[in-house]
Scaffold this motif. Structure first.
Motif, PDB file in Angstrom:
ATOM      1  N   ASP A  14       4.193   8.621   3.136  1.00 57.28           N
ATOM      2  CA  ASP A  14       4.841   9.928   3.130  1.00 57.28           C
ATOM      3  C   ASP A  14       4.484  10.663   4.412  1.00 57.28           C
ATOM      4  N   ILE A  15       5.300  11.618   4.809  1.00 54.88           N
ATOM      5  CA  ILE A  15       4.984  12.419   5.994  1.00 54.88           C
ATOM      6  C   ILE A  15       4.082  13.585   5.633  1.00 54.88           C
ATOM      7  N   SER A  16       4.463  14.327   4.592  1.00 51.95           N
ATOM      8  CA  SER A  16       3.716  15.521   4.206  1.00 51.95           C
ATOM      9  C   SER A  16       2.539  15.130   3.316  1.00 51.95           C
ATOM     10  N   LEU A  17       1.354  15.045   3.920  1.00 50.85           N
ATOM     11  CA  LEU A  17       0.152  14.666   3.199  1.00 50.85           C
ATOM     12  C   LEU A  17      -0.954  15.675   3.486  1.00 50.85           C
ATOM     13  N   PRO A  18      -1.881  15.884   2.555  1.00 52.67           N
ATOM     14  CA  PRO A  18      -3.019  16.758   2.851  1.00 52.67           C
ATOM     15  C   PRO A  18      -3.901  16.105   3.901  1.00 52.67           C
ATOM     16  N   VAL A  43       1.781  -5.200  10.360  1.00 54.14           N
ATOM     17  CA  VAL A  43       2.095  -4.716   9.023  1.00 54.14           C
ATOM     18  C   VAL A  43       3.137  -3.607   9.143  1.00 54.14           C
ATOM     19  N   PRO A  44       4.337  -3.807   8.603  1.00 54.48           N
ATOM     20  CA  PRO A  44       5.401  -2.817   8.762  1.00 54.48           C
ATOM     21  C   PRO A  44       5.167  -1.583   7.904  1.00 54.48           C
ATOM     22  N   ILE A  45       5.616  -0.443   8.421  1.00 54.51           N
ATOM     23  CA  ILE A  45       5.464   0.829   7.718  1.00 54.51           C
ATOM     24  C   ILE A  45       6.834   1.385   7.357  1.00 54.51           C
ATOM     25  N   LEU A  46       6.989   1.756   6.096  1.00 59.99           N
ATOM     26  CA  LEU A  46       8.203   2.412   5.611  1.00 59.99           C
ATOM     27  C   LEU A  46       7.873   3.861   5.301  1.00 59.99           C
ATOM     28  N   MET A  47       8.506   4.794   6.005  1.00 59.69           N
ATOM     29  CA  MET A  47       8.331   6.204   5.691  1.00 59.69           C
ATOM     30  C   MET A  47       9.216   6.539   4.486  1.00 59.69           C
ATOM     31  N   LEU A  48       8.615   7.128   3.457  1.00 61.86           N
ATOM     32  CA  LEU A  48       9.351   7.543   2.267  1.00 61.86           C
ATOM     33  C   LEU A  48       9.050   9.019   2.066  1.00 61.86           C
ATOM     34  N   THR A  49      10.013   9.879   2.395  1.00 61.61           N
ATOM     35  CA  THR A  49       9.728  11.302   2.533  1.00 61.61           C
ATOM     36  C   THR A  49      10.921  12.155   2.145  1.00 61.61           C
ATOM     37  N   MET A  83       0.861  -1.184   0.000  1.00 62.85           N
ATOM     38  CA  MET A  83       0.000   0.000   0.000  1.00 62.85           C
ATOM     39  C   MET A  83       0.899   1.237   0.000  1.00 62.85           C
ATOM     40  N   LEU A  84       0.687   2.123  -0.954  1.00 65.63           N
ATOM     41  CA  LEU A  84       1.465   3.358  -1.077  1.00 65.63           C
ATOM     42  C   LEU A  84       0.557   4.547  -0.770  1.00 65.63           C
ATOM     43  N   VAL A  85       0.986   5.388   0.175  1.00 62.62           N
ATOM     44  CA  VAL A  85       0.226   6.585   0.530  1.00 62.62           C
ATOM     45  C   VAL A  85       1.114   7.789   0.215  1.00 62.62           C
ATOM     46  N   GLU A  86       0.802   8.452  -0.888  1.00 63.51           N
ATOM     47  CA  GLU A  86       1.641   9.530  -1.422  1.00 63.51           C
ATOM     48  C   GLU A  86       0.755  10.471  -2.228  1.00 63.51           C
ATOM     49  N   ASP A  87       0.828  11.788  -1.940  1.00 63.72           N
ATOM     50  CA  ASP A  87      -0.062  12.727  -2.614  1.00 63.72           C
ATOM     51  C   ASP A  87       0.475  13.228  -3.947  1.00 63.72           C
ATOM     52  N   SER A  88       1.758  13.074  -4.212  1.00 60.98           N
ATOM     53  CA  SER A  88       2.324  13.507  -5.490  1.00 60.98           C
ATOM     54  C   SER A  88       2.104  12.420  -6.542  1.00 60.98           C
ATOM     55  N   ARG A  89       1.326  12.744  -7.571  1.00 68.61           N
ATOM     56  CA  ARG A  89       1.056  11.747  -8.613  1.00 68.61           C
ATOM     57  C   ARG A  89       2.337  11.363  -9.359  1.00 68.61           C
ATOM     58  N   ALA A  90       3.191  12.343  -9.569  1.00 69.55           N
ATOM     59  CA  ALA A  90       4.436  12.064 -10.288  1.00 69.55           C
ATOM     60  C   ALA A  90       5.308  11.093  -9.504  1.00 69.55           C
ATOM     61  N   PHE A  91       5.450  11.334  -8.195  1.00 78.34           N
ATOM     62  CA  PHE A  91       6.295  10.448  -7.396  1.00 78.34           C
ATOM     63  C   PHE A  91       5.610   9.100  -7.173  1.00 78.34           C
ATOM     64  N   THR A  92       4.290   9.105  -7.089  1.00 83.02           N
ATOM     65  CA  THR A  92       3.556   7.845  -6.990  1.00 83.02           C
ATOM     66  C   THR A  92       3.886   6.953  -8.173  1.00 83.02           C
ATOM     67  N   ARG A  93       3.912   7.546  -9.350  1.00 85.46           N
ATOM     68  CA  ARG A  93       4.224   6.789 -10.570  1.00 85.46           C
ATOM     69  C   ARG A  93       5.650   6.254 -10.519  1.00 85.46           C
ATOM     70  N   ILE A 105       6.947  -8.586  -5.877  1.00 83.97           N
ATOM     71  CA  ILE A 105       5.831  -7.706  -5.529  1.00 83.97           C
ATOM     72  C   ILE A 105       4.690  -7.936  -6.509  1.00 83.97           C
ATOM     73  N   ASP A 106       3.539  -8.314  -5.972  1.00 86.17           N
ATOM     74  CA  ASP A 106       2.403  -8.708  -6.795  1.00 86.17           C
ATOM     75  C   ASP A 106       1.486  -7.542  -7.115  1.00 86.17           C
ATOM     76  N   LYS A 107       1.281  -6.661  -6.148  1.00 85.61           N
ATOM     77  CA  LYS A 107       0.286  -5.609  -6.336  1.00 85.61           C
ATOM     78  C   LYS A 107       0.632  -4.384  -5.515  1.00 85.61           C
ATOM     79  N   VAL A 108       0.372  -3.218  -6.088  1.00 87.82           N
ATOM     80  CA  VAL A 108       0.568  -1.960  -5.377  1.00 87.82           C
ATOM     81  C   VAL A 108      -0.741  -1.171  -5.436  1.00 87.82           C
ATOM     82  N   MET A 109      -1.289  -0.824  -4.267  1.00 92.31           N
ATOM     83  CA  MET A 109      -2.474   0.024  -4.207  1.00 92.31           C
ATOM     84  C   MET A 109      -2.043   1.406  -3.728  1.00 92.31           C
ATOM     85  N   SER A 110      -2.422   2.449  -4.449  1.00 90.82           N
ATOM     86  CA  SER A 110      -1.968   3.801  -4.157  1.00 90.82           C
ATOM     87  C   SER A 110      -3.124   4.693  -3.706  1.00 90.82           C
ATOM     88  N   PHE A 111      -2.825   5.563  -2.733  1.00 95.13           N
ATOM     89  CA  PHE A 111      -3.811   6.513  -2.208  1.00 95.13           C
ATOM     90  C   PHE A 111      -3.134   7.858  -2.000  1.00 95.13           C
TER      91      PHE A 111
END
Length: 217
Positions: free
Chosen positions: A60-64, A82-88, A8-18, A30-36
């Motif tokens: 990500d840390i900086s989110l709306p 479920v482990p969390i990786l901060m990517l910021t 699960m990817l939580v990132e508000d930048s569409r460019a960086f999400t891609r 890695i089988d599947k990535v769900m983005s929000f």
């Protein structure tokens, strides 16, 4: 790791999400990535999609709305283990300390390469810890310099102490098992005993307390 991973990817930048999605999709493990785009949307999805339980969350840390730091306990409370990786972008000491103390298992800067992101996801999904090389040195130094004024009620065994030391170096459970020549389940048993004796919920908290108590040098 034998089975494929769901991320699960939580990132508000569409460019960086891609960018992250492309990096992860190159990994056959890695089988599947769900983005929000927000933490709120990701948390709502977990309540609705009970069949989708991620093996790791990239946050990500900086989110709306709710920030990544605020969201950590909500994710941990909703999905145990479920482990969390901060990517910021933030390399602020306070952000790193807060993220780890709230339960994140890894902290990586967005300047990381695609391979570093993939390796970090595989590492935390297998029970390891990740600290970006750009921040790990001063964080570890800060932990070492903390006053050694805490006490541990139950003494760690030699093997538990050695396990904690390898955890502090960022080794995964599988790597620790290989180092000791034992099964992963045996390492998990050692780690659970460490958590219980130190009265901590996760690896970063165990490592931090290890330095504060003076059992890690």
């Amino acid at each position: 790791m034998d089975r494929t991973l769901k991320i699960m990817l939580v990132e508000d930048s569409r460019a960086f999400t891609r960018v992250v999605e492309l990096a992860l999709n190159e990994d056959p493990a890695i089988d599947k990535v769900m983005s929000f785009g927000t933490a709120e949307a990701a948390l709502r999805s977990l309540n609705k999609l009970h069949r989708f339980v991620p093996d790791a969350i990239i946050l990500d840390i900086s989110l709306p709305g709710m920030s990544g730091l605020e969201a950590i306990p909500h994710f941990i409370g909703g999905i145990e283990e479920v482990p969390i990786l901060m990517l910021t972008q933030s390399d602020k000491e306070d952000d790193v300390i807060q993220a780890l103390s709230r339960g994140a298992m890894g902290y990586l800067l967005k300047s990381a390469t695609s391979e570093e992101i993939r390796a970090a996801v595989r590492n935390i999904a297998s029970g390891g810890n990740v600290l970006d090389t750009g921040v790990s040195k001063y964080i570890i130094e800060k932990l070492k310099k903390q006053p050694k004024n805490e006490k541990v009620d139950h003494r760690l065994s030699d093997r538990e102490l050695a396990t904690l030391a390898l955890m502090a170096e960022g080794l995964s459970r599988k790597q620790i098992a290989h180092e000791f020549g034992v099964s992963v389940s045996t390492v998990v048993t050692h780690i659970n005993r460490i958590y219980r004796k130190l009265d901590v919920p996760n690896a970063p908290a165990a490592i931090s307390k290890g330095y504060r108590c003076g059992i890690l040098e």
